[in-house]
Design an enzyme around this catalytic site. Sequence first.
Site, PDB file in Angstrom:
ATOM      1  NE  ARG A  14      -4.226  16.201 -23.180  1.00  9.93           N
ATOM      2  CZ  ARG A  14      -3.116  16.362 -23.882  1.00  9.93           C
ATOM      3  NH1 ARG A  14      -2.674  17.593 -24.163  1.00  9.93           N
ATOM      4  NH2 ARG A  14      -2.430  15.310 -24.312  1.00  9.93           N
TER       5      ARG A  14
ATOM      6  CE  LYS B  74      -2.953  15.300 -19.758  1.00  7.19           C
ATOM      7  NZ  LYS B  74      -3.220  13.852 -19.724  1.00  7.19           N
TER       8      LYS B  74
ATOM      9  CG  HIS C 238     -11.278  13.748 -23.416  1.00 12.28           C
ATOM     10  ND1 HIS C 238     -10.793  14.883 -22.794  1.00 12.28           N
ATOM     11  CD2 HIS C 238     -10.205  12.934 -23.581  1.00 12.28           C
ATOM     12  CE1 HIS C 238      -9.490  14.738 -22.588  1.00 12.28           C
ATOM     13  NE2 HIS C 238      -9.116  13.570 -23.062  1.00 12.28           N
TER      14      HIS C 238
ATOM     15  NE  ARG D  35      -7.325  14.978 -26.339  1.00  8.60           N
ATOM     16  CZ  ARG D  35      -6.158  15.510 -26.713  1.00  8.60           C
ATOM     17  NH1 ARG D  35      -6.139  16.685 -27.302  1.00  8.60           N
ATOM     18  NH2 ARG D  35      -5.021  14.879 -26.503  1.00  8.60           N
TER      19      ARG D  35
ATOM     20  CG  HIS E 128      -1.883  11.704 -27.997  1.00 11.32           C
ATOM     21  ND1 HIS E 128      -2.725  11.006 -28.854  1.00 11.32           N
ATOM     22  CD2 HIS E 128      -2.668  12.143 -26.979  1.00 11.32           C
ATOM     23  CE1 HIS E 128      -3.956  11.033 -28.354  1.00 11.32           C
ATOM     24  NE2 HIS E 128      -3.949  11.704 -27.237  1.00 11.32           N
TER      25      HIS E 128
ATOM     26  CE1 TYR F 192      -9.750   9.451 -30.587  1.00 10.99           C
ATOM     27  CE2 TYR F 192      -7.378   9.648 -30.349  1.00 10.99           C
ATOM     28  CZ  TYR F 192      -8.653   9.936 -29.903  1.00 10.99           C
ATOM     29  OH  TYR F 192      -8.834  10.693 -28.774  1.00 10.99           O
TER      30      TYR F 192
END
Length: 300
Positions: free
Chosen positions: A149, A173, A246, A249, A272, A281
């Site tokens: 990210r 995150k 992104h 990404r 994730h 995806y």
Amino acid sequence: MTDNRDGIKLFLQYLQIEKNYSPYTVEYYQGDLLEFSLFMSEQTIAKWDEVEYQDVRLYLTKLFEQKLARKSVARKISSLRSFYKFLVREMLVVYNPFAQVSIPKIEKRLPEFFYEEELVALFEACDEAEPIGQRNRAILELLYATGIRVSESCSIRLKDIDMELSTLLVHGKGRKDRYVPFGSFAHEALERYISYGRREILTKNKKEHDYLLVNFRGGPLTPRGLRTVLNSIIEKSSLNGQIHPHKLRHSFATHLLNNGADMRTVQELLGHANLSSTQIYTHVTNDYLKKTYMAHHPRA
């Protein structure tokens, strides 16, 4: 009960310290809370604990009257729900008036990605004879090679990179760290940038720090600055439109799956928490497979 501004301040500190959210994300939360605070003033609601369910419904109606996208409305409601959940936890309010509000369904759009020939055009737009060009090439190679990210890329320090093993320690995150490998192209671009371009930029501006990505003044590159850099690269290339981190990404994930990588591996590399976030995806790759089939099968 604390002052309304104090409640927002406490919540933003919670997001920064406990949740470890990026400044960019915290800024979004702050904007949503201040906007709702203004709505409260218009409705002569003085305190957070005076907000009732019907006030929330009225606010939701107002948002739709502004013809905001469903995604924007959903984000604002989600921000306020999280805020009130925090206030309940801190015993600053008794209940969460946003708890029962259903977030409008968001139309799922397939993530945009670059085709491999488009990426080549981007890479070629970087003038590696110049320090800034070396940095730009390193940014592109890094984002595409790792799928990290934008906030993660701007927080990378030199100590996080293991050039010998070609791996990167990413601070994700929620303080979740992960190791991500990178390939020979990214290795070469990073080595050139760290050894020459970055050093020259820092020396010229008399700066000294260990952040990997730097701006033209020698300071650490911010997420906003990185977006500006990417847009300047696409302007110099033969491609049209805008670029965002992104999209690189998405390209990383899509190309891995197209070339046979399994879903769990891609999930781990992307950082994730849930597999459902990665599964979008598969729609992209299925679309890609169908187009390839239609283009090449003799009886398609």
